[in-house]
Each structure stands twice: as structure tokens, then as C-alpha cells.
Design a protein around this motif. Sequence first.
Motif, PDB file in Angstrom:
ATOM      1  N   TYR A  52     -12.885  40.252  28.350  1.00 33.44           N
ATOM      2  CA  TYR A  52     -11.865  40.516  27.622  1.00 33.44           C
ATOM      3  C   TYR A  52     -11.078  39.263  27.835  1.00 33.44           C
ATOM      4  CZ  TYR A  52      -7.451  42.528  26.288  1.00 33.44           C
ATOM      5  OH  TYR A  52      -6.406  42.807  25.702  1.00 33.44           O
ATOM      6  N   VAL A  53     -10.636  38.919  28.875  1.00 37.62           N
ATOM      7  CA  VAL A  53      -9.891  37.757  29.175  1.00 37.62           C
ATOM      8  C   VAL A  53     -10.290  36.664  28.460  1.00 37.62           C
ATOM      9  CG1 VAL A  53      -8.621  36.258  30.808  1.00 37.62           C
ATOM     10  CG2 VAL A  53      -8.731  38.725  31.212  1.00 37.62           C
ATOM     11  N   MET A  54     -11.564  36.041  28.749  1.00 35.58           N
ATOM     12  CA  MET A  54     -12.267  34.968  28.350  1.00 35.58           C
ATOM     13  C   MET A  54     -12.220  35.071  26.704  1.00 35.58           C
ATOM     14  SD  MET A  54     -15.514  34.676  31.076  1.00 35.58           S
ATOM     15  CE  MET A  54     -16.136  33.028  31.061  1.00 35.58           C
ATOM     16  N   THR A  55     -12.766  36.132  26.301  1.00 39.87           N
ATOM     17  CA  THR A  55     -12.771  36.153  24.674  1.00 39.87           C
ATOM     18  C   THR A  55     -11.459  35.877  24.417  1.00 39.87           C
ATOM     19  OG1 THR A  55     -14.463  37.766  25.156  1.00 39.87           O
ATOM     20  CG2 THR A  55     -13.709  37.511  22.773  1.00 39.87           C
ATOM     21  N   GLN A  56     -10.421  36.613  24.785  1.00 39.75           N
ATOM     22  CA  GLN A  56      -8.846  36.321  24.278  1.00 39.75           C
ATOM     23  C   GLN A  56      -8.751  34.943  24.210  1.00 39.75           C
ATOM     24  OE1 GLN A  56      -6.187  38.781  25.627  1.00 39.75           O
ATOM     25  NE2 GLN A  56      -5.990  39.995  23.867  1.00 39.75           N
ATOM     26  N   ASN A  66     -18.111  32.244  23.221  1.00 37.89           N
ATOM     27  CA  ASN A  66     -18.574  31.517  24.601  1.00 37.89           C
ATOM     28  C   ASN A  66     -18.121  32.233  25.785  1.00 37.89           C
ATOM     29  OD1 ASN A  66     -19.709  29.318  23.113  1.00 37.89           O
ATOM     30  ND2 ASN A  66     -18.309  27.982  23.906  1.00 37.89           N
ATOM     31  N   GLY A  67     -17.109  33.137  25.803  1.00 36.67           N
ATOM     32  CA  GLY A  67     -16.884  33.882  26.816  1.00 36.67           C
ATOM     33  C   GLY A  67     -17.995  34.855  27.225  1.00 36.67           C
ATOM     34  N   ILE A  68     -18.394  35.645  26.065  1.00 37.76           N
ATOM     35  CA  ILE A  68     -19.504  36.504  26.301  1.00 37.76           C
ATOM     36  C   ILE A  68     -20.724  35.763  26.841  1.00 37.76           C
ATOM     37  CG2 ILE A  68     -20.216  36.902  23.814  1.00 37.76           C
ATOM     38  CD1 ILE A  68     -19.876  39.878  25.910  1.00 37.76           C
ATOM     39  N   LEU A  69     -20.886  34.568  26.158  1.00 38.75           N
ATOM     40  CA  LEU A  69     -22.119  33.838  25.904  1.00 38.75           C
ATOM     41  C   LEU A  69     -22.233  33.211  27.669  1.00 38.75           C
ATOM     42  CD1 LEU A  69     -24.846  32.147  25.005  1.00 38.75           C
ATOM     43  CD2 LEU A  69     -23.161  30.341  24.483  1.00 38.75           C
ATOM     44  N   TYR A  70     -21.059  33.032  28.276  1.00 37.94           N
ATOM     45  CA  TYR A  70     -21.214  32.477  29.720  1.00 37.94           C
ATOM     46  C   TYR A  70     -21.498  33.550  30.455  1.00 37.94           C
ATOM     47  CZ  TYR A  70     -19.281  29.960  33.531  1.00 37.94           C
ATOM     48  OH  TYR A  70     -19.045  29.239  34.714  1.00 37.94           O
ATOM     49  N   GLU A  71     -21.013  34.762  30.438  1.00 35.97           N
ATOM     50  CA  GLU A  71     -21.412  35.695  31.206  1.00 35.97           C
ATOM     51  C   GLU A  71     -22.773  36.306  31.190  1.00 35.97           C
ATOM     52  OE1 GLU A  71     -17.760  38.905  31.939  1.00 35.97           O
ATOM     53  OE2 GLU A  71     -18.353  38.923  30.046  1.00 35.97           O
ATOM     54  N   MET A  72     -23.396  36.216  29.902  1.00 40.88           N
ATOM     55  CA  MET A  72     -24.674  36.643  29.548  1.00 40.88           C
ATOM     56  C   MET A  72     -25.600  35.694  30.225  1.00 40.88           C
ATOM     57  SD  MET A  72     -24.826  39.477  27.739  1.00 40.88           S
ATOM     58  CE  MET A  72     -23.404  40.242  27.306  1.00 40.88           C
ATOM     59  N   GLN A  73     -25.082  34.422  30.315  1.00 41.03           N
ATOM     60  CA  GLN A  73     -26.123  33.281  30.982  1.00 41.03           C
ATOM     61  C   GLN A  73     -26.031  33.724  32.589  1.00 41.03           C
ATOM     62  OE1 GLN A  73     -28.068  32.332  29.234  1.00 41.03           O
ATOM     63  NE2 GLN A  73     -27.524  30.818  27.679  1.00 41.03           N
ATOM     64  N   ILE A  74     -24.955  33.844  32.959  1.00 39.99           N
ATOM     65  CA  ILE A  74     -24.896  34.136  34.444  1.00 39.99           C
ATOM     66  C   ILE A  74     -25.675  35.482  34.763  1.00 39.99           C
ATOM     67  CG2 ILE A  74     -23.443  35.073  36.450  1.00 39.99           C
ATOM     68  CD1 ILE A  74     -21.117  33.417  35.170  1.00 39.99           C
ATOM     69  N   LEU A  75     -25.619  36.503  34.014  1.00 38.08           N
ATOM     70  CA  LEU A  75     -26.511  37.492  34.362  1.00 38.08           C
ATOM     71  C   LEU A  75     -28.119  37.072  34.046  1.00 38.08           C
ATOM     72  CD1 LEU A  75     -24.144  40.327  32.748  1.00 38.08           C
ATOM     73  CD2 LEU A  75     -24.864  40.254  35.011  1.00 38.08           C
ATOM     74  N   SER A  76     -28.353  36.229  33.146  1.00 31.25           N
ATOM     75  CA  SER A  76     -29.698  35.826  33.178  1.00 31.25           C
ATOM     76  C   SER A  76     -29.951  35.369  34.234  1.00 31.25           C
ATOM     77  CB  SER A  76     -29.941  34.896  31.813  1.00 31.25           C
ATOM     78  OG  SER A  76     -29.436  35.388  30.630  1.00 31.25           O
ATOM     79  N   VAL A  77     -29.240  34.426  34.909  1.00 31.39           N
ATOM     80  CA  VAL A  77     -29.746  33.499  35.978  1.00 31.39           C
ATOM     81  C   VAL A  77     -29.882  34.585  37.259  1.00 31.39           C
ATOM     82  CG1 VAL A  77     -28.885  31.970  37.795  1.00 31.39           C
ATOM     83  CG2 VAL A  77     -28.365  31.587  35.561  1.00 31.39           C
ATOM     84  N   PHE A  78     -29.098  35.399  37.429  1.00 28.55           N
ATOM     85  CA  PHE A  78     -29.178  36.545  38.423  1.00 28.55           C
ATOM     86  C   PHE A  78     -30.368  37.281  38.068  1.00 28.55           C
ATOM     87  CE2 PHE A  78     -24.755  35.771  39.395  1.00 28.55           C
ATOM     88  CZ  PHE A  78     -24.805  35.706  41.069  1.00 28.55           C
ATOM     89  N   SER A  79     -30.796  37.660  37.003  1.00 34.58           N
ATOM     90  CA  SER A  79     -31.782  38.520  36.872  1.00 34.58           C
ATOM     91  C   SER A  79     -33.066  37.579  37.266  1.00 34.58           C
ATOM     92  CB  SER A  79     -32.324  38.624  35.563  1.00 34.58           C
ATOM     93  OG  SER A  79     -30.927  39.406  35.028  1.00 34.58           O
ATOM     94  N   MET A  80     -33.099  36.376  36.981  1.00 32.66           N
ATOM     95  CA  MET A  80     -34.255  35.685  37.250  1.00 32.66           C
ATOM     96  C   MET A  80     -34.683  35.205  38.755  1.00 32.66           C
ATOM     97  SD  MET A  80     -35.777  32.763  35.231  1.00 32.66           S
ATOM     98  CE  MET A  80     -37.371  31.709  35.390  1.00 32.66           C
ATOM     99  N   VAL A  81     -33.475  35.026  39.350  1.00 30.50           N
ATOM    100  CA  VAL A  81     -33.578  34.736  40.778  1.00 30.50           C
ATOM    101  C   VAL A  81     -34.011  35.909  41.738  1.00 30.50           C
ATOM    102  CG1 VAL A  81     -32.374  33.992  42.930  1.00 30.50           C
ATOM    103  CG2 VAL A  81     -31.967  32.711  40.468  1.00 30.50           C
ATOM    104  N   PHE A  82     -33.274  37.074  41.177  1.00 30.92           N
ATOM    105  CA  PHE A  82     -33.735  38.103  41.942  1.00 30.92           C
ATOM    106  C   PHE A  82     -34.980  38.806  41.633  1.00 30.92           C
ATOM    107  CE2 PHE A  82     -29.279  37.872  42.876  1.00 30.92           C
ATOM    108  CZ  PHE A  82     -29.352  38.048  44.364  1.00 30.92           C
ATOM    109  N   GLY A  83     -35.270  38.478  40.367  1.00 28.70           N
ATOM    110  CA  GLY A  83     -36.551  39.283  39.828  1.00 28.70           C
ATOM    111  C   GLY A  83     -37.894  38.467  40.155  1.00 28.70           C
ATOM    112  N   MET A  84     -37.749  37.260  40.624  1.00 28.34           N
ATOM    113  CA  MET A  84     -38.924  36.235  40.889  1.00 28.34           C
ATOM    114  C   MET A  84     -40.000  37.168  41.925  1.00 28.34           C
ATOM    115  SD  MET A  84     -39.984  33.432  39.583  1.00 28.34           S
ATOM    116  CE  MET A  84     -41.557  33.760  39.801  1.00 28.34           C
ATOM    117  N   LEU A  85     -39.457  37.452  42.906  1.00 26.82           N
ATOM    118  CA  LEU A  85     -40.325  37.777  43.969  1.00 26.82           C
ATOM    119  C   LEU A  85     -40.848  39.305  43.578  1.00 26.82           C
ATOM    120  CD1 LEU A  85     -38.928  36.868  47.318  1.00 26.82           C
ATOM    121  CD2 LEU A  85     -41.066  36.620  46.482  1.00 26.82           C
TER     122      LEU A  85
END
Lengths: 564, 239
Positions: A52-56, A66-85
Amino acid sequence: MGGVGNSWLIFKMLQKNARVRMPAKPIYCVLAVLVFGGIMLPCCVTVGVMSYVMTQALAEVGSRGNGILYEMQILSVFSMVFGMLVVFNMLYFSSDREHLVTFPVQAHHLMTAKFLFAYLMESAMEFPVLLAALIGYFAALAEGASCGAGALLGQVSPVSWVAALCGIFLVPLVPMLYCGMFSVVLMACLKRVRSAQTFYRISGVCMLGFAALFLYSLRGMGQINIENYVEALGSGQDLFLRTMNVIFFPVPWFTAALDEVKAGYLLLYLGMHVALFLLFVLLGKQWYQQGLYTVGALGNAAATRGARRPGRRHSLFVACLLRELRVLLRTRAFAGNCVYVNLIWPAGTFALFYFTSDHGNLASFVGMYRIGKERAELAVMLALLFAAFIATAMNSLSSTAFSREGKQIGLLKYIPVPYMTQLRAKACASAIFTMPALLAMEGIAAYYLGMSLSKIVFYAALMLAAHMIASAVGMLMDSGMPYVTWDDEYSALRGNVSTFFNMAVMMFAAGAVIGLSLLLYEALKWPLPAYSLLVFVVLWGTAVGTVLLTDVRILENMEDLDCG
Amino acid sequence: MIRAENLTFVYGKQKKAVDALSFAVQPGEIVGFAGPNGAGKTTVIKMLTGILKPAQGRVLIHGHDIVREPLVAKRAFAYVADDPDVLLQLSGAEYIHYVADIYGVSEKDRADRVQALTERFGMADALGMPMREYSHGMRQKTMIIAALIHNPPAWILDEPMTGLDPAAAYELKQLMKEHAANGNAVLFSTHVLEVAEKLCDRILILHHGQSVYQGTMEQLKTQHPQKSLEEIFIGLTSG
Ligand SMILES: Nc1ncnc2c1ncn2[C@@H]1O[C@H](COP(=O)(O)OP(=O)(O)OP(=O)(O)O)[C@@H](O)[C@H]1O
Ligand SMILES: [Mg+2]
């Protein structure tokens, strides 16, 4: 044909088999509510408010998405790091492998089923977070359009709605697909390696390299400081965002569809997922069966380990401890999830300081610590304490202490070793793998912060107390409700409610300790040394009390263990 | 029906578990597979069922190569593994029905066979319980019922009698006999020589991954007169 149907059947079979059994004790209901209300909800709210804050903020510089883009990319990274093993092990090392391959199902259909299962298990927690992020985004939109939520419903184009809905499920999919493809390719490359040790070593190095790569790409995050981040994000010049937009290239299409209402991008976004999925299946068709054969033929190069040596005689405690350590180190699932996982603390700390110690917020913090600002010192102390609580819960060494025994749980009862000795051995195993990692982390922080030796020792003592509390509570939980009917080690870790709840309780405990310490510090206004001493006394008092109290309960639980 | 040609398997780099083994099980035959612990029985069976890929040689089930045409070959056999502890959170009935779905067994056949088999094994009451609450023998029985649900021409069973009570073991032996009498092939591994003697048309004794005897029990006994089965077995597989 029929193949897709078979994938679906196996997927359902796996999913049914993964039902977590909730013990029917009221305490677990309370814990479940706490976990949901105390962790899941705040997490979602935080993410929602962030978006909300970033979008505003970004709407003002004209790049709202770009706010939501940023968050989605962070979540992507997390999924990848934790999903690998998880994906790698799910595809090649789960114990149902030998069972499922004898069914008349093509290997890549089996692979698809296992992949989908892993994706759902891994992402289930991520869906609500993504939903919250999108709600925050739409709320900012409604605010910007200065209309109520109801009016907004009519204004937002269906393209955005569809994009939002798809995004919730698809954002974690791409990273998981990458993990899947990486696993299949890695396995194909390891075809010639026949010895299990070499194999584990090489795959371990690959995984580490992979994690390092990601940590490296995360370095952009540390460079952000409050003044320039809106600018950097708004102009798309942020390094992290730029890197991630290349790696997870469909995500910008998602924000384009969502924010700029471009139907073309929505189609592109959906199409790319289909394409990536097909690519994964194609790779599987080529190499998955081959990889399964490779795993089946892995042998032990050091097969005669310890066979010729006449066994040295050990005391009961040492014998029990050695057994624990060997099981942990030589069982693949435990080695990865309980032992090596601890490395992320020193590695993460190093990455944090290495990449950011000369600029950004952290740099000014380091400066404050070096000149002896009390608040900075307090923050370091509390951060280390927090890490000790969470690290102990996260490696689940204590919360699987009894579950690990599996069907052999009866062993605990019939060997002529006092329960107390066995309990001590388990606790000791947990400390042996957790404390060095914590100390290494502290050492790295000490190096960058210029900590004095006396402080290092003092913090280490505090961390030990926190570790003891977390470990005792974890073992208490697990002894009360050990999950021993697992059919492979991964489900021993994942299907175990104690692990989950221990993590939850420790997050609360850590939060409470830190919150109370801060409050008390502000209220008492004592000088820091005196205050630190108070924290020390209280924490060690609690630790000793917890250990004594839980010991009694754990011993009782061990007496009552149902080994049927 | 089941045909192994020159099978060789190596674990890791040097551990040769099976060495140039050839044999065939003809339609209508029950073949027993014996050999000391670690002889390579399970390894051979895993190659027959497509879990492991032979380093050399090939496996034909019902005329189909298990590596080249896995689907057709896999449809042609029923496999009971030596370890029945899989998918323990499912109930017996759920597991059996999933397997039936995977093999595309029609609802009528499925109902008939489940009914017949559960009755023979005395499992009718337990099928609704999750398998984690089963005893070892009950899991073994469930695995057998699920494996036989699609009624394939070849049966491959790895120590199927282990843990079965006398009644269930008897039923299983009857089933094997009936199945063979209908022109199908049965291959099973066992450590109980008496079972092999009573049940098998032929027996195959494995030692260090190599076949030390293939033939009928009668021949084996006439080759070694005045010796008990145990003595013959130990004689063949020592050293
Ligand atoms: N996963 C593995 N890795 C390395 N070696 C293995 C593996 N599985 C089996 N072996 C080796 O292969 C040989 C044959 O084992 P196998 O399991 O086929 O024996 P078996 O005849 O079935 O024995 P048992 O009667 O005990 O069931 C043994 O020497 C064993 O050590
Ligand atoms: Mg065996």
C-alpha cells in the motif's frame, strides 16, 4: 493420452498421504490459533501495508506498479531459495520413488505429479501473503482514485482482476519451475558420478553456489536507503530489481497487465508459464528416467567404513551422542535441513555486512555502534538473541529429536540407558550443530562492528541461554507428540507439527524478549552495562528454570511414549 | 513371460551385485528365487520391475523390454516389494483404489477382485483404517491385494510371505498356484526352502550375484543324494 490423468492420480495420492495429523489435544488448537493470528496474519498485514505504502509513494513519481513488482520479485527469490532443496529431493530422493516407478506411468508424468505436489506444499503459505500484497495495492489504487472500495470494483478493468488472480498462484510457480529444471539438468550432469559421497558433495557444492548467487543478487537490497529508494525504484534503476527482472522475466509482464491494464501482457504472462512448464516437462521426458536410474545405482565408495576397526569403548553418553551425530550427518534429509541449514546464519551475516558495510543504513548503524551508542549496542545484543532463538527452532534439531527415531522409537525404551542420559545426548547434539554456527555469525558481526572480546563472550553466553530455552521447549513439544509413522525422512520433518509449532512459539518468545527488553530499557533508563546484566540474569534464570522444568516433563513423556 | 538376459548390475563404482545372470520364467510356471542375504535377489527383482537399469543385459516382460517400452512392460506384471511401508497415511482401501485407477481397472472388476481378495486375506474390516495403524502383516497383505488388482500375467514378489500369518501365507500360495495354472508366470524370492520346495516348479539359487543352480527341486536332490535341502543350499552358497 491417459498420461495427464495418471499425473493427476499420483498427485492426489501424494497429497492425501501428506495430510498432517493434528493431535487432538486442546493445547494444539490454541497453538494453531496463535500461529495463524500471531504470525500469518501479521505477516500478511505487513506485506499488505508495505505494498500500500510503496504503491502510493511510487504513484507520485509515476511508476505505481514498481512497488508490487518489487514485492513479487522478493517473493520469487524466496520461493527459489527455499524451493531448491525441496524440489530436488522430492524429485529424486523421496522414499516412495522405488514404489511409484513400478506403476505404468511415464517418468515425466510422475515427475509432473511430484513437482506439482512440491509446488503446492511449498507455496501454500505464500498464497495468502501474495493476496495481501495485492489487496494493499488495490487499496492504494482506491485511495488514489479517491473512491471507496465498492466504486473501485467497477473501475478496475477485468484484465487487472484476472492478472491479480493468476499472479497469486503463478508468482511462486516460475521459481519452482526453475528449481525443477535445475534439478533435472543437475541430475543429468551427474550421470557419470557413481559414488554417493561424491554425488552429495557435488550436488551440495552446486546448491551452495546457487545460494551464493542469490545472496549476491540480493546485495542490491542493502544499498537502499530511505532517501533514494523511491527514486531508485521509481526510475527502475534499482540493481536488485533490474537483476530480478531479468531472472524472473515474466513478473514485469504481470505488473504491466495489472497496473497498466495491458491485455497483451496478460496473455504473454500466461503463455510464458505454459511454455516454461512445457519446457520443464520436456526436460523431464529427456532426463528424468535416466536420473532415477542414476540415483538407484549410487553406491557407497567407503562401504567398509568402520568395519575393520575394532570399536572403541565409549561411555553411555558418548555412545548415544555419537549415534545422534551419525544419524544426523549421514541421513540426507537431516543433514540438509538440520545441520547444514545452520550455515545460513554466518553466511547471511557475512553477506549483509560485506555488501553493505560501506554505504546505506547499515553503514551508519555500524558507525553508531563503533562510537558506542547505547541503542546500537542494545540492538546488536537483541538481534543476536533473536537469531539464537530462531536458529534453534529453525534447524528443528530439538523439535524432531524424538520424531527422528521413526519406527525405531522403541529403541529409546528398551536400551538399558537412563532416559536422562539419552535426553542429554539429544540436547547436546542440538547444541553441537547450532552453537558453532551462531558463534561464527557473532564472530563475523564482531569483525565488522569491532566488538570487544568481553562483549563477544557476554553475547555468546546470552545466545547459549536462548538456545537452551528454545531447545528445551522444542524437545518438550516433540516428546509429547512424536511423529514417528513417517515413510521418509522428509515427511518426518515436514509432517511434524512440533517443528512448526516450535518455530511459532520461538518467534513469539523472541518477539516477547525483544519487546520487553526494549520497553524495560526505556522505562528503567539504567546505564547499559547494568541493564545488560539484568537481561543476563533474567535470561539465564529462565533458561535454567526451563531446562529443569521441561526435563521432568520430557522424562515423563518418554515413559509414556507409545511405541505401538 | 519373464525373461532376463545376461543381467549385470553395479552399485557405485565396483560393487557388482548381479553378474551376467540369465533365466526365464515360462507361462504356467512358478519359479522360486533363493540365495543368502545380500546375494542380489532384490537387485534382480528391481531390474525386472524397472526400478534399476541393468548395466548390461536386458529384461523382457511378456515380450517387452522394460527399459525401452516401460509402459507396456509395467502393465504386464504385479510387483510386491520387500518393504510394505509406503504411503502410510492413506487407508488400505484408498491405496488399493488409487492403484486400480492407475492401471485403469474397470469398476466391476475392481469390486469383484477387492471383494474376493480381501475376503481371502481377512482384510475386509481393516481396509478403512489408515495404513499407519496396520501391523506389518496387514501392510503386506494390502500391498499384495493392490498389486494383484489388475490381474496381470506376470507376478514378481520379493519375499511375499514375510510376516504373513499361516492362513494368509496359505492363501497366497493358493493364489500363486491358481495363477500359474491359468497359464501365467510367478517369480518370488524366499528364504524358506520348504516353501520353495512345495510350491515351485523350478528354483534359482543365487550366490554373489551369480546363478549357482537353476532347475527343479527333484533334480537338485538327485544330484546331492543323502543330503537335506538345507545342507545342499549351504553347500552351494558357501565360499
Ligand atoms: N543401495 C545400495 N547401494 C549399494 N549397495 C547395495 C545397495 N542395495 C544393495 N546393495 C548391495 O547389493 C548386494 C545385493 O543386495 P540385495 O538387496 O539384492 O540382496 P538380497 O539377495 O535381496 O538380500 P536379502 O536376502 O537380505 O534380501 C548386497 O551386497 C548389497 O550390499
Ligand atoms: Mg532382498
